[in-house]
Design a protein around this motif. Sequence first.
Motif, mmCIF file in Angstrom:
data_model
loop_
_atom_site.group_PDB
_atom_site.id
_atom_site.type_symbol
_atom_site.label_atom_id
_atom_site.label_comp_id
_atom_site.label_asym_id
_atom_site.label_seq_id
_atom_site.Cartn_x
_atom_site.Cartn_y
_atom_site.Cartn_z
ATOM 1 N N VAL A 146 0.841 -1.191 0.000
ATOM 2 C CA VAL A 146 0.000 0.000 0.000
ATOM 3 C C VAL A 146 0.882 1.248 0.000
ATOM 4 O O VAL A 146 1.808 1.376 0.811
ATOM 5 N N GLY A 147 0.600 2.145 -0.943
ATOM 6 C CA GLY A 147 1.296 3.431 -0.997
ATOM 7 C C GLY A 147 0.425 4.504 -0.362
ATOM 8 O O GLY A 147 -0.294 4.257 0.603
ATOM 9 N N ALA A 148 0.476 5.702 -0.918
ATOM 10 C CA ALA A 148 -0.336 6.804 -0.397
ATOM 11 C C ALA A 148 -1.813 6.409 -0.430
ATOM 12 O O ALA A 148 -2.282 5.777 -1.382
ATOM 13 N N CYS A 149 -2.553 6.780 0.620
ATOM 14 C CA CYS A 149 -3.962 6.420 0.699
ATOM 15 C C CYS A 149 -4.651 7.354 1.684
ATOM 16 O O CYS A 149 -3.996 8.052 2.457
ATOM 17 N N GLY A 150 -5.991 7.349 1.657
ATOM 18 C CA GLY A 150 -6.734 8.157 2.611
ATOM 19 C C GLY A 150 -7.784 9.025 1.955
ATOM 20 O O GLY A 150 -8.278 8.712 0.860
ATOM 21 N N PRO A 151 -8.133 10.151 2.580
ATOM 22 C CA PRO A 151 -9.177 11.035 2.032
ATOM 23 C C PRO A 151 -8.692 11.735 0.761
ATOM 24 O O PRO A 151 -7.520 12.073 0.627
ATOM 25 N N ILE A 152 -9.634 11.956 -0.146
ATOM 26 C CA ILE A 152 -9.382 12.773 -1.334
ATOM 27 C C ILE A 152 -9.731 14.212 -0.982
ATOM 28 O O ILE A 152 -10.829 14.486 -0.495
ATOM 29 N N ASP A 153 -8.813 15.126 -1.216
ATOM 30 C CA ASP A 153 -9.012 16.544 -0.915
ATOM 31 C C ASP A 153 -9.575 17.228 -2.157
ATOM 32 O O ASP A 153 -8.832 17.696 -3.017
ATOM 33 N N GLY A 154 -10.907 17.262 -2.240
ATOM 34 C CA GLY A 154 -11.514 17.755 -3.472
ATOM 35 C C GLY A 154 -11.209 16.775 -4.592
ATOM 36 O O GLY A 154 -11.662 15.635 -4.580
ATOM 37 N N ASP A 155 -10.411 17.222 -5.553
ATOM 38 C CA ASP A 155 -9.997 16.386 -6.686
ATOM 39 C C ASP A 155 -8.517 16.003 -6.563
ATOM 40 O O ASP A 155 -7.933 15.466 -7.492
#
Length: 289
Positions: A101-110
């Motif tokens: 797993v690399g970067a992950c989490g909430p999407i900030d807008g787009d």
Amino acid sequence: MTLRETLGRIVAQEDLNFLLTNRLPRRMATTLVGRLSRIEQPLVARATIATWRYFSDVDLSDAAEDRFRSMHHCFTRALRPGSRPPDPDPAIIASPSDAIVGACGPIDGDTVLQVKGSPYRIGELVGDADVAAPFRDGRYVTLRLTAGMYHRFHAPHDARVDWVRYLSGDTWNVNPIALRRVERLFCRNERAVLRLTLTDGQWPLLLVPVAAILVAGIRLHFLDTERLLRAGGPRTVPCAATVVKGEEMGWFEHGSTILIFAPPGFTLAPGIAEGSRIRAGQALLRMPD
């Protein structure tokens, strides 16, 4: 220290690794390695497979076959039935592949992160801001496949593949060193955008397999990608192909990345964090209640 350990330390040096894997003619190297990997002459096949296994952590214990005609045959190997059972919980989006797993989490807008401090926009990645719109402020996961991993990918849920968009591009390496140095790398490389609708008809999902240096190709079972992915520029192909959770969808012909985007309300499954290892079929995301 063994020769393998010495070579590993040398290649691990960031400047040298970046030079070896990204400053050589990437398309030329990709073409040459692709041809070499398909040679089925027994001596060449054994030599190329042995070299690959020497430098990669390859586990062939669950492979469906124990003899391989070529390095390509070994690299794109199938597994024994039942080796990657999908999570049976209907609220779970399963990992489509073995990965780190690399970067992950909430999407900030787009906007999401390639690595810390290196953002990119989903609209640029998929080539259309309207396609990205349903995933604003949702969740994303980056799945990195190393060279020694199993390279087929599977349906994360029962779904319909609405369409596939192919975007030709470069073949930068997608290892962490390159991700730190090349801005918006995923938006530059060859990639396919798969737009899925889950079987409840309510939730969309985006899967974006991104190719990398050396053999590069992305192949899909439900499209003639051998012809389609190399013929022309960006285009969208309607599919309406139905897939069952855990069903094989396609494969990479070299180590690469799968990016997954879910709409608001989805959450990461327990244990999903940057650096964790996951296998195809294990819990990746949870759907809204």
